[in-house]
Design an enzyme around this catalytic site. Structure first.
Site, PDB file in Angstrom:
ATOM      1  CD  GLU B  61      -2.496   0.138  -2.721  1.00 34.82           C
ATOM      2  OE1 GLU B  61      -1.714  -0.070  -1.658  1.00 34.82           O
ATOM      3  OE2 GLU B  61      -3.532   0.802  -3.198  1.00 34.82           O
ATOM      4  CG  PHE B  84      -2.413   5.353 -10.611  1.00 37.26           C
ATOM      5  CD1 PHE B  84      -2.835   5.317 -11.660  1.00 37.26           C
ATOM      6  CD2 PHE B  84      -3.457   5.242  -9.671  1.00 37.26           C
ATOM      7  CE1 PHE B  84      -3.606   6.822 -11.758  1.00 37.26           C
ATOM      8  CE2 PHE B  84      -3.919   6.324  -9.744  1.00 37.26           C
ATOM      9  CZ  PHE B  84      -4.407   7.049 -10.879  1.00 37.26           C
ATOM     10  CG  HIS B 130      -0.579   8.350  -9.028  1.00 32.16           C
ATOM     11  ND1 HIS B 130       0.231   9.369  -8.710  1.00 32.16           N
ATOM     12  CD2 HIS B 130      -1.435   7.538  -8.772  1.00 32.16           C
ATOM     13  CE1 HIS B 130      -0.493   9.184  -7.041  1.00 32.16           C
ATOM     14  NE2 HIS B 130      -1.354   8.421  -7.580  1.00 32.16           N
TER      15      HIS B 130
END
Lengths: 323, 324
Positions: B61, B84, B130
């Site tokens: 990420e 998410f 999440h």
């Protein structure tokens, strides 16, 4: 140190002059700091000049670089105007970042200097992104990404180099291993001696060079740059070098053994090149003297310019947050 | 007018902007031809635009955003997907220290036209990693814009504005909204940032809500209409920039404020809205400000636990009744 045949006399002299310029610039910054004229902190590039100059000499004008908290040498080697670098270090409106960035965040987008980030390792994925942009825009440019041995322990090193490798991006990763991440010796922070060995994990070439030998750095960088331009992907170049001073302004660097410091000072990159240029009669003592004088004059002018420049108006703090 | 889903509206915005400008490209985990995005927003786009412009990434990420930043400052218009919202934490240095600050630190030299799409919110029983709503984190970082579309119409118009803009945008989607259908015109339009939408006009109380909470606020308004209470629902649509004027004007009219958000209460979205009204319109208030938000807990897994922490229309009705 041998002189490479593919470098013209002019180019060698230019490289030498650039290294002297960085050295004298940094010494001037240190002097101004001692006079309490530099706000905040400074991370001097003294001792590592061969890396910035060797790499940037292998780049085209339109190529990009990314830099770090120890970044003055990178931007000067890429062609920044020293008066605007100095003005930024002093927090003046005429500085490259209008006084908003300071020593650790100098950028000059006009010369492909995409800026210095002071979060260790943060520039690695950014450099990969600039290289992705080059690949998508098909401009044939290359990115040189400078970072230190400390940054090679960040997650960004792994994530960024892996991404550059899988997408075969035109970027060269230049690790300036000056043996210390702040005060932490390399051997405390990693189990390996050569950071370049990590390249294997990403399926790209890893090269170790003497980072105090500007010509060795140049040759390694040129070969990596040519490879990148042929669309063959990134290279990790580890330049073994040493900072002559402490990590930052307050650091007397007592954690470094005296013998180690002396051994590295004896390998001063500028001294090495100078001796070589004299031996091969490319430069004479007189010419060397003249170069130093020219550079000194330029630096004095930069200091004068910066000192006479105004500070930004306080309310300019509110500008440039959004485009 | 035709109706399409929030997901389709987002996809249309991406498709149209990619056709319009070759500098626009997408990157993220599993967004390409093999999966089409965890929530299928990018489904089919790789087939039209190719793998270079709809780029599957490793699970990295921080580098996804870092690479997007590097591309953005050198002439591209990346749209990154973080699968998410909770996972933006992994990319926080690149978001908060790099994307948001480069322009400023470099004295205005850099432009960072970067959109980060990510779904927030709970309600689908996928627990604490999440489900969180973290819009307020990004409101707290100068240099970022924060979009919070609640309808397909807003989703499409705001995403197109985000892509055409020159600033980094955290584009907050909501998992429960992807299937929601709404009217979306066929023709090109954009929704400028910083312009709230009055989702329902009313006289007695102002409810400021975003994302899923807009729909719950509208349900609450219907329930209260039967009881003779007229509720105005204001949807800011972007939290940065925030249309303070629309909120204050509504409060001036109704004299009452209920701020609703799915994030946790402390230092959250509702705190900012309440503070603005307290600071700039307290003289128009006829009752204390009420806030409806999540308690300060991670989002739990088990359905009864999760439903307990996520604000619902009953909580909104209750808050309104307390000040009417």
């Amino acid at each position: 140190m041998t002189l490479t045949a593919n470098l013209t006399k002019n180019k060698l002299v230019e490289m030498y002059k650039m290294m002297v310029k960085i050295r004298l610039f940094e010494e001037k910054v240190f002097e101004l700091y001692a006079q309490n004229l530099v706000p905040g902190t400074i991370h001097l590039y003294t001792g590592q000049e061969a890396v910035a100059v060797g790499v940037c000499s292998a780049l085209r004008k339109d190529d990009y670089i990314t830099s770090t908290h120890r970044g003055h040498g990178h931007c000067i080697a890429k062609g920044a105007e020293i008066k605007r670098v100095m003005a930024e270090i002093l927090g003046k409106k005429t500085g490259y970042c209008k006084g908003k960035g300071g020593s650790m965040h100098i950028a000059d987008f006009n010369i492909g200097m995409l800026g210095a980030t002071a979060v260790v390792g943060a520039g690695i994925p950014i450099a990969a992104g600039a290289a992705l942009s080059i690949k998508l825009r098909k401009t044939g440019q290359v990115v040189a990404c400078f970072f230190g041995d400390g940054a090679s322990n960040q997650g960004t090193f792994h994530e960024g180099i892996n991404m550059a490798a899988i997408w075969q991006l035109p970027v060269i990763f230049v690790c300036e291993n000056n043996l210390y991440a702040m005060g932490t010796r390399q051997s405390i922070a990693m189990k390996i001696e050569n950071i370049a060995d990590r390249a294997t994990a990403y399926g790209i070439p890893g090269v170790v060079v003497d980072g105090n030998d500007v010509l060795a750095v140049y040759e390694a960088a040129l070969s990596a740059v040519e490879r990148a331009r042929r669309d063959e992907g990134p290279t990790l170049i580890e330049c073994k070098t040493y900072r002559h001073r402490g990590h930052s302004r307050v650091d007397p660097a007592k954690y470094r053994p005296k013998e180690e410091v002396e051994a590295w000072l004896a390998k001063d990159p500028i001294k090495q090149l100078r001796e070589r240029l004299l031996q091969s009669t490319i430069l004479t003592e007189v010419e060397i003297q003249r170069i130093e004088e020219e550079v000194s004059t330029e630096i004095e002018e930069a200091v004068k310019y910066s000192m006479e420049s105004p500070y930004p108006a306080p309310q300019e703090a509110l500008e440039d947050v959004y485009a | 007018m035709r109706k399409i889903s929030y997901r389709e509206a987002l996809r249309e915005a991406l498709r149209e902007e990619m056709r319009r400008n070759p500098a626009v490209f997408l990157l993220g985990e599993d967004i390409g031809r093999y999966w089409g995005g965890a929530f299928k927003v990018t489904d089919g786009l790789a087939e039209e635009f190719g793998d270079d412009r709809v780029r599957d990434t490793p699970i990295s990420e921080n580098a996804i955003i870092g690479v997007a930043v590097g591309a953005a400052i050198t002439g591209m218009r990346p749209v990154a997907e973080i699968m998410f919202g909770d996972l933006t934490a992994l990319a926080m240095d690149q978001i908060a220290n790099q994307a948001a600050k480069l322009r400023y630190m470099f004295g205005g030299q850099a432009k960072v036209p970067l959109v980060i799409r990510t779904p927030f919110g709970g309600g689908v029983n996928i627990a604490a990693h999440h489900s969180q709503s973290l819009e307020a984190w990004f409101m707290h970082v100068p240099g970022l814009y924060v979009a919070v579309p609640s309808t397909p119409y807003d989703a499409k118009g705001l995403l197109k504005a985000a892509i055409r803009g020159n600033n980094p945008v955290i584009f907050c989607e909501h998992k429960l909204l992807y299937h929601v259908e709404g009217e979306v015109p066929e023709e090109d339009y954009i929704i400028p940032f910083g312009v709230a939408d009055i989702k329902r006009e009313g006289e007695d109380v102002t409810v400021v809500a975003t994302l899923c909470m807009v729909h719950k606020a509208l349900k609450a308004a219907e329930i209260l209409e039967a009881e003779g209470v007229s509720v105005e629902v204001v949807d800011p649509r972007t939290l940065t920039p925030l249309d303070k004027k629309a909120i204050i004007n509504s409060v001036k009219k109704t004299g009452r404020l209920v701020a609703v958000s799915e994030d946790c209460k402390t230092a959250g979205v509702t705190a900012e809205i309440a503070a603005i009204v307290a600071e700039e319109a307290i003289d128009y208030l006829d009752a204390p400000i009420k806030r409806v938000a999540e308690p300060d807990t991670p989002i739990p897994f088990s359905p009864p636990l999760e439903q307990y922490v996520i604000p619902n229309e009953k909580a909104i009705v209750k808050a309104i009744k307390e000040i009417i």
